[in-house]
Design a protein around this motif. Structure first.
Motif, PDB file in Angstrom:
ATOM      1  N   ALA B 302       0.826  -1.209   0.000  1.00 23.59           N
ATOM      2  CA  ALA B 302       0.000   0.000   0.000  1.00 23.59           C
ATOM      3  C   ALA B 302       0.863   1.264   0.000  1.00 23.59           C
ATOM      4  O   ALA B 302       0.549   2.227  -0.689  1.00 23.59           O
ATOM      5  N   ILE B 303       1.950   1.249   0.750  1.00 26.94           N
ATOM      6  CA  ILE B 303       2.757   2.469   0.835  1.00 26.94           C
ATOM      7  C   ILE B 303       3.779   2.577  -0.299  1.00 26.94           C
ATOM      8  O   ILE B 303       4.574   3.499  -0.331  1.00 26.94           O
ATOM      9  N   GLY B 304       3.767   1.607  -1.202  1.00 28.74           N
ATOM     10  CA  GLY B 304       4.550   1.792  -2.420  1.00 28.74           C
ATOM     11  C   GLY B 304       5.714   0.838  -2.628  1.00 28.74           C
ATOM     12  O   GLY B 304       6.547   1.055  -3.510  1.00 28.74           O
ATOM     13  N   MET B 305       5.804  -0.218  -1.825  1.00 30.76           N
ATOM     14  CA  MET B 305       6.884  -1.187  -2.058  1.00 30.76           C
ATOM     15  C   MET B 305       6.449  -2.121  -3.189  1.00 30.76           C
ATOM     16  O   MET B 305       5.430  -2.813  -3.077  1.00 30.76           O
ATOM     17  N   GLY B 306       7.219  -2.145  -4.247  1.00 32.29           N
ATOM     18  CA  GLY B 306       6.872  -2.931  -5.438  1.00 32.29           C
ATOM     19  C   GLY B 306       6.953  -4.421  -5.172  1.00 32.29           C
ATOM     20  O   GLY B 306       7.629  -4.879  -4.241  1.00 32.29           O
ATOM     21  N   THR B 307       6.256  -5.177  -6.005  1.00 33.55           N
ATOM     22  CA  THR B 307       6.210  -6.638  -5.840  1.00 33.55           C
ATOM     23  C   THR B 307       7.605  -7.259  -5.929  1.00 33.55           C
ATOM     24  O   THR B 307       7.933  -8.164  -5.167  1.00 33.55           O
ATOM     25  N   VAL B 308       8.422  -6.744  -6.843  1.00 39.71           N
ATOM     26  CA  VAL B 308       9.764  -7.327  -7.019  1.00 39.71           C
ATOM     27  C   VAL B 308      10.575  -7.160  -5.738  1.00 39.71           C
ATOM     28  O   VAL B 308      11.194  -8.114  -5.232  1.00 39.71           O
ATOM     29  N   LYS B 309      10.536  -5.943  -5.183  1.00 41.97           N
ATOM     30  CA  LYS B 309      11.312  -5.699  -3.956  1.00 41.97           C
ATOM     31  C   LYS B 309      10.777  -6.544  -2.801  1.00 41.97           C
ATOM     32  O   LYS B 309      11.548  -7.080  -2.007  1.00 41.97           O
ATOM     33  N   LEU B 310       9.453  -6.644  -2.733  1.00 43.17           N
ATOM     34  CA  LEU B 310       8.835  -7.442  -1.677  1.00 43.17           C
ATOM     35  C   LEU B 310       9.247  -8.915  -1.811  1.00 43.17           C
ATOM     36  O   LEU B 310       9.579  -9.578  -0.829  1.00 43.17           O
ATOM     37  N   ASN B 311       9.255  -9.386  -3.063  1.00 42.96           N
ATOM     38  CA  ASN B 311       9.667 -10.765  -3.323  1.00 42.96           C
ATOM     39  C   ASN B 311      11.120 -10.992  -2.945  1.00 42.96           C
ATOM     40  O   ASN B 311      11.467 -12.013  -2.354  1.00 42.96           O
ATOM     41  N   ILE B 312      11.966 -10.028  -3.312  1.00 40.58           N
ATOM     42  CA  ILE B 312      13.398 -10.178  -2.977  1.00 40.58           C
ATOM     43  C   ILE B 312      13.557 -10.242  -1.462  1.00 40.58           C
ATOM     44  O   ILE B 312      14.305 -11.067  -0.932  1.00 40.58           O
ATOM     45  N   MET B 313      12.825  -9.376  -0.757  1.00 40.24           N
ATOM     46  CA  MET B 313      12.928  -9.354   0.705  1.00 40.24           C
ATOM     47  C   MET B 313      12.534 -10.718   1.299  1.00 40.24           C
ATOM     48  O   MET B 313      13.286 -11.291   2.094  1.00 40.24           O
ATOM     49  N   LEU B 314      11.398 -11.242   0.859  1.00 38.74           N
ATOM     50  CA  LEU B 314      10.930 -12.522   1.406  1.00 38.74           C
ATOM     51  C   LEU B 314      11.855 -13.663   0.994  1.00 38.74           C
ATOM     52  O   LEU B 314      12.174 -14.545   1.795  1.00 38.74           O
ATOM     53  N   TRP B 315      12.319 -13.594  -0.245  1.00 37.64           N
ATOM     54  CA  TRP B 315      13.244 -14.631  -0.737  1.00 37.64           C
ATOM     55  C   TRP B 315      14.514 -14.626   0.108  1.00 37.64           C
ATOM     56  O   TRP B 315      15.003 -15.677   0.528  1.00 37.64           O
ATOM     57  N   LEU B 316      15.026 -13.417   0.373  1.00 33.80           N
ATOM     58  CA  LEU B 316      16.245 -13.323   1.197  1.00 33.80           C
ATOM     59  C   LEU B 316      15.996 -13.900   2.590  1.00 33.80           C
ATOM     60  O   LEU B 316      16.846 -14.623   3.131  1.00 33.80           O
ATOM     61  N   GLU B 317      14.828 -13.601   3.149  1.00 34.79           N
ATOM     62  CA  GLU B 317      14.520 -14.139   4.486  1.00 34.79           C
ATOM     63  C   GLU B 317      14.548 -15.666   4.472  1.00 34.79           C
ATOM     64  O   GLU B 317      15.141 -16.293   5.345  1.00 34.79           O
ATOM     65  N   ILE B 318      13.883 -16.233   3.461  1.00 37.65           N
ATOM     66  CA  ILE B 318      13.817 -17.706   3.390  1.00 37.65           C
ATOM     67  C   ILE B 318      15.207 -18.283   3.149  1.00 37.65           C
ATOM     68  O   ILE B 318      15.605 -19.282   3.756  1.00 37.65           O
TER      69      ILE B 318
END
Lengths: 231, 406
Positions: B302-318
């Motif tokens: 909602a505040i503007g974080m793009g799907t790609v960045k969000l995916n990279i973040m979650l991927w890095l966490e995993i």
């Protein structure tokens, strides 16, 4: 001189089909929001005010009608274009603050500017300016869990303002705050509105917010029931 | 990118319990996979090592046809082979033997025995029987005595100093008979060898079987199994393969190698099932995390974080969780595997008998081959990488309004 229209909502309908019986949340809403307004959208629960706010904020799409923000009809944008549009043009303040828990107050405010790839010096200056404006210059390095509800909501306002959006949408921003925090927050928003002509649109039940608004749009059963300016 | 990295690393430690549960499930995946693989590899390595180092050696040279028809008539002149091998160093690694069978008798007891005529010095370097003497002494060069395997000596009730009678059929059907004093008793890890083997001096064996200086076998003393392909190709190039056969240990033990293949395949199936079980466990934790944090992801979008960045973040966490879990898995499995390497599991009963049929001790030592740890950690890590694709699809489809409403 007529002020510039920042939001034009024209004959907007929204129907949810998630249940067996379709729910008509908005039925032909048309409103214009001008630069520098301090407007409250009010109405009972289920009246459609949050739906309208979500549509204006580009978080959802209308079933019918158009929503023009600036010069863009946001109903025509793709999901990814909408994310970019929100990042550049819209600031959100949510009922539950919704700060990023693992970031400090400063990092939260800086977050959207980082997404915008703004240079560090500019980010630092803007963060310091906003944290001072919301009266939390001394709490920059605290995480959300170390701040009170009122303080968190002020950080959320600073975060919403950071990218210099066209307007701020605030969904029940005072619902979880005590009287003093509510008064402080509203004072701060009113000051930003008066000094910097920032447009605020609230969805609220809270009489304290309604009392401070200069325009009150009442929605009931998905239609605009009243639209009145307060002197 | 730094911001995403910062978010990902901080998110990992935000919910410690969730992180620990996920990392623990990965740790156990690596631990079980390493345990299964190292026991399987260790057991087979031990079996093959026992057979190779106690008896066969890595490579043998025989007269063509000897391996299919192991009679004393299939002998050859060892000097001709040594002369044919061009590589001087390799020629010095040739260890001659005469291998045949005989009836061994002491007093009232008689038993069939595997007779191996050896050059005591060269054999000491190859299969080290001198280190396995439990009683008496090792053979001297030109010794006229014998070394008897412990099990056979027990069966015959013979001991050091007693005289053993050997009776057999010699070269070209001559009678072979002789009396040989027992110089020492030898212990073999292989139960099969332990109950039937007798070492004779090579010259005594030539005399006993009347081979006129000829032998049945040359074992090539190769230090390292990695050298095998090069040594074999050198030997095959030097020798006339219509007269001689050059065989490596795999060719000499086809049953064992086949059994290894079957066992390795069944271990692989067990591992595959394990990967599935653990994979679903990890996938469940990822789904749980995704559901728990749906609201948060909605806000970020909602505040503007793009799907790609969000995916990279979650991927890095995993992936970070995967790295933590895999490293912890390796660290925890190391001492356990080393313990079972030093203290192998000892089988008994029917299982032990099954192992002894292959002529090896019923021990299950764990292999400490580092590649097992790395391979299993890598497989689990790849599995996590594949599993991390699903959340990416979910995040791409995530609607902020729905996520925040839920």
């Amino acid at each position: 001189m007529e002020r510039k229209k920042v939001i034009i909502v024209k004959d907007v309908y929204k129907t949810y089909h998630e249940t067996k019986v379709p729910v008509k949340a908005l039925r032909g809403v048309s409103i214009d929001i001008h630069q520098g307004e301090f407007t409250a959208i009010v109405g009972p629960s289920g009246s459609g005010k949050t739906t309208l706010l979500n549509l204006i904020g580009g978080l959802d799409r209308p079933t019918k009608g158009s929503i023009v923000v600036g010069d863009t009809d946001i109903a025509t944008l793709s999901d990814n274009q909408l994310i970019d549009f929100r990042k550049e043009h819209i600031g959100f303040v949510f009922q539950s603050y919704n700060l990023i828990p693992v970031l400090t107050a400063k990092e939260n405010v800086e977050f959207v500017m980082l997404l915008q790839k703004q240079p560090k010096a500019k980010r630092d200056a803007r963060t310091a300016e906003l944290m001072a404006a919301v009266g939390l210059a001394d709490r920059m390095d605290n995480r959300p869990s170390e701040l009170s509800g009122g303080q968190q909501q002020r950080v959320a306002v600073a975060r919403a303002l950071a990218p210099k959006p066209t307007f701020i949408l605030a969904d029940e921003p005072t619902a979880n705050l005590d009287s003093k925090s509510t008064a402080d927050l509203l004072d701060m928003m009113a000051k930003l509105n008066a000094d910097e002509h920032i447009t605020f649109v609230f969805s609220t039940h809270d009489q304290r917010v309604i009392d401070r608004a200069r325009r009150i749009i009442t929605i009931e059963d998905g239609k605009v029931l009243k639209d009145e300016w307060v002197q | 990118m730094r911001q995403i990295l910062k978010l990902a690393t901080r998110n990992i430690w935000r919910n410690r319990r969730r992180t620990l549960i996920t990392a623990a499930s990965i740790l156990f995946a690596v631990l079980f996979a390493v345990a299964i693989s190292s026991i399987s590899k260790g057991t087979w390595d031990h079996m093959i090592d026992s057979v190779v180092h106690y008896h066969f050696g890595y490579i043998q040279i025989h007269k063509k046809g000897y391996w299919d028809d192991k009679t004393i008539d299939n002998v050859f002149d060892p000097t001709s082979v040594a002369a044919l091998v061009n590589d001087q160093a390799l020629a010095s690694q040739l260890v001659p033997r005469i291998e045949s069978f005989a009836l061994s008798s002491f007093e009232q007891a008689t038993k069939g025995a595997l007779i191996i005529g050896i050059d005591p010095e060269k054999e000491a370097h190859l299969t080290r029987p001198d280190t396995r003497i439990t009683e008496g002494d090792y053979l001297e060069p030109k010794d006229d005595g014998v070394l008897v395997a412990e099990g056979l000596a027990t069966y015959l009730s013979a001991s050091v100093g007693d005289t053993l009678v050997l009776i057999s059929q010699g070269y070209h059907g001559i009678n072979a008979a002789g009396k040989f004093p027992i110089r020492g008793l030898v212990h073999f890890g292989s139960p099969d060898l332990n109950k039937q083997l007798i070492y004779l001096g090579l010259e005594q064996a030539k005399w006993f079987y009347g081979t006129e200086g000829q032998i049945t076998t040359i074992v090539v003393d190769v230090e390292d199994a990695d050298e095998l392909p090069a040594v074999i190709s050198t030997l095959r190039a030097s020798l006339d393969t219509s007269l001689y056969e050059v065989m490596d240990y795999k060719e000499m033990m086809p049953d064992l190698m086949q059994a290894r293949e079957v066992d390795t395949a069944s271990s692989d199936i067990i591992l595959l099932v394990l990967y599935f079980i653990i994979g679903f466990g990890i996938f469940g934790t990822i789904l749980m995390m995704l559901k728990e944090r749906e609201y948060e992801f909605g806000i970020l979008k909602a505040i503007g974080m793009g799907t790609v960045k969000l995916n990279i973040m979650l991927w890095l966490e995993i992936i970070f969780l995967g790295i933590i879990g895999c490293l912890a898995g390796i660290l925890v499995s190391l001492p356990i595997v080393f313990y079972f390497h030093q203290n192998p599991i000892e089988l008994s009963g029917a299982m032990a008998e099954a192992y002894e049929k292959f002529g090896v001790q019923a021990l299950l030592p764990a292999s400490t081959d580092i590649s097992i740890f790395l391979k299993q950690a890598l497989v689990v890590f790849l599995m996590i990488t594949v599993l991390s694709i699903y959340p990416m699809f979910k995040l791409a489809k995530l609607k902020p309004v729905e996520a925040m409403r839920d």
